[in-house]
Design a protein around this motif. Sequence first.
Motif, PDB file in Angstrom:
ATOM      1  N   PRO A  16       0.663  -1.204  -0.024  1.00 26.00           N
ATOM      2  CA  PRO A  16      -0.025  -0.162  -0.018  1.00 26.00           C
ATOM      3  C   PRO A  16       0.889   1.315   0.008  1.00 26.00           C
ATOM      4  O   PRO A  16       0.402   2.320  -0.432  1.00 26.00           O
ATOM      5  CB  PRO A  16      -0.960  -0.225   1.332  1.00 26.00           C
ATOM      6  CG  PRO A  16      -0.236  -1.239   2.014  1.00 26.00           C
ATOM      7  CD  PRO A  16       0.512  -2.000   1.291  1.00 26.00           C
ATOM      8  N   LYS A  17       2.293   1.055   0.470  1.00 26.94           N
ATOM      9  CA  LYS A  17       3.063   2.468   0.409  1.00 26.94           C
ATOM     10  C   LYS A  17       3.584   2.400  -0.930  1.00 26.94           C
ATOM     11  O   LYS A  17       4.126   3.667  -0.918  1.00 26.94           O
ATOM     12  CB  LYS A  17       4.130   2.187   1.650  1.00 26.94           C
ATOM     13  CG  LYS A  17       3.529   2.099   2.996  1.00 26.94           C
ATOM     14  CD  LYS A  17       4.776   2.430   3.724  1.00 26.94           C
ATOM     15  CE  LYS A  17       4.183   2.088   5.200  1.00 26.94           C
ATOM     16  NZ  LYS A  17       4.853   0.813   5.740  1.00 26.94           N
ATOM     17  N   SER A  18       3.405   1.759  -1.699  1.00 22.52           N
ATOM     18  CA  SER A  18       4.153   1.908  -3.007  1.00 22.52           C
ATOM     19  C   SER A  18       3.488   2.889  -3.960  1.00 22.52           C
ATOM     20  O   SER A  18       4.187   3.701  -4.907  1.00 22.52           O
ATOM     21  CB  SER A  18       4.412   0.589  -3.877  1.00 22.52           C
ATOM     22  OG  SER A  18       2.894   0.111  -4.354  1.00 22.52           O
ATOM     23  N   GLY A  19       2.193   3.286  -3.637  1.00 24.21           N
ATOM     24  CA  GLY A  19       1.460   4.282  -4.565  1.00 24.21           C
ATOM     25  C   GLY A  19       1.156   3.522  -5.755  1.00 24.21           C
ATOM     26  O   GLY A  19       0.239   4.224  -6.692  1.00 24.21           O
ATOM     27  N   ILE A  20       1.386   2.431  -6.059  1.00 26.62           N
ATOM     28  CA  ILE A  20       0.881   1.685  -7.264  1.00 26.62           C
ATOM     29  C   ILE A  20       0.256   0.418  -7.008  1.00 26.62           C
ATOM     30  O   ILE A  20      -0.173  -0.364  -7.828  1.00 26.62           O
ATOM     31  CB  ILE A  20       2.010   1.404  -8.203  1.00 26.62           C
ATOM     32  CG1 ILE A  20       3.036   0.446  -7.529  1.00 26.62           C
ATOM     33  CG2 ILE A  20       2.702   2.627  -8.739  1.00 26.62           C
ATOM     34  CD1 ILE A  20       4.095  -0.211  -8.159  1.00 26.62           C
ATOM     35  N   ALA A  21      -0.011   0.264  -5.912  1.00 26.71           N
ATOM     36  CA  ALA A  21      -0.995  -1.038  -5.287  1.00 26.71           C
ATOM     37  C   ALA A  21      -2.439  -0.952  -5.779  1.00 26.71           C
ATOM     38  O   ALA A  21      -3.138  -0.003  -5.749  1.00 26.71           O
ATOM     39  CB  ALA A  21      -0.982  -1.169  -3.772  1.00 26.71           C
TER      40      ALA A  21
END
Lengths: 323, 146
Positions: free
Chosen positions: A228-233
């Motif tokens: 969720p922290k990747s910004g692309i989930a």
Amino acid sequence: MQGMMLNRAKELLSDGTVNRVLGWQAGEFVYDITPAVFETEEELDAGFVYNGFCGNNLSKYLVKETLKDGKILVFLKPCDTYSFNQLLTEHRIDREKICAIGIPCDGKTSGEMLKAKGISGITGISEDADNFVVDTIYGQTTVAKADALEERCKTCKSKKHVAYDELLGEDGEILDSHRFDMVAKLEAMTPDERFAFWREQLSKCIRCNACRNVCPACTCEQCVFDNPKSGIAQKAAADSFEENMFHIIRAFHVAGRCTDCGECSRVCPQNIPLHLLNRKFIKDINELYGDYQAGAEVGTRAPLTNYTQEDVEPSIVYHREGK
Amino acid sequence: MPNEVKAFKPKIVAFCCNWCSYAGADLAGTNRLAYPADVKIIRVPCSCRVNPMFILRAFQRGADGVILCGCHPGDCHYTTGNYYARRRMTLLFSMLDFLGIEKERTRVEWVSAAEGAKFAATMNDFVATVTALGENKRLEDLRCKE
Ligand code: SF4
Ligand code: SF4
Ligand code: SF4
């Protein structure tokens, strides 16, 4: 073949060798094949199929299935056996809990391929060596396999099973399939042409994640793309960078472990030729570090978890042939 | 002056391993060797700490060129880290090229702690190469642009 498989499955169920059978089952339409687990002879009779639509590679389902109790029977086409070995190498499946039966395969088609040929109302399929015989509500049609095969089956790398407990039918040979031809063709283009080619392809991606979910090499409990922290989930790509990143990273994560089973391209609803990305890595690995076929044997060290002191420098990329 | 055309100065991200290249950069500094201030150094414990996502993310956040510096093969503080990094980066760079992304925007260079001069020369050369290529357009994220 379906009859032989059904009989053998029933035998192994009734003598207690296995308590489940992993196979294929038709969905709403005959060409909507899904993998399925059968627990009784009745279930097998009602649902089990093996025909020209059964492209699904069943090996990945063993990751979850072998966590359960008892032994499971699985049917493996030649290409699936490579994935099977690779999963064993990575300790993702438990060999003790599997009875693997190798089955022959003369190439698979799909509802989509046939519909593109103008065949509709499909109710059944059978095959001989060179043709698919398709039953439709309008009667029977014959299509040459050369015209209706899935992309990956046209460049099938092997008809030989590399893992099995039993074999039904004849074993085949490893083929010289020219599977790198298209990669070589792209390599010969200019960077601008390649960029345009890939923009057109990758911009079609809707990030459904099917290519990852189906991939027998993608068995991480937590995938980078779900962080969720990747910004692309769990979302469609917002711009070209995210499209490029998803595809580079997905292909990179399986580099050296991808057996070129072709599942990713087969399931992509947007028909993106993902196999070209995987094969680029395979081709590079073969050329730079020596021929390597993931899954050919159990226990080999993947090229990216290995090295030699004499490896080429990354600068080789600037000097290689092509433009 | 809103319409003034500024000369293009590339942003460079340099991943440097703690044990050799970062010390090499330090030496370049203490020796007062000049290299462009647009080179942003990110210290990593080993060159093999850099995963492909780092490189792509650097481009996303506005880098025009990304260089990875580590100990010479055979001199890795952790014995073998740079050998793995070497394979990974070779394949990654080749893949970027395959996608039509300028291969000259990425580079790997081995710089030891004693090679301050090599560090400065490498950076000067890399900056010149990337300046000639111009702005990174093919791996940019418009949302991250100023
Ligand atoms: S299956 Fe196709 S559309 Fe779906 S995420 Fe993969 S490449 Fe994109
Ligand atoms: S990347 Fe595609 S071809 Fe390779 S193992 Fe995964 S599904 Fe099969
Ligand atoms: S894409 Fe990478 S992190 Fe995600 S499942 Fe595949 S290998 Fe694992």
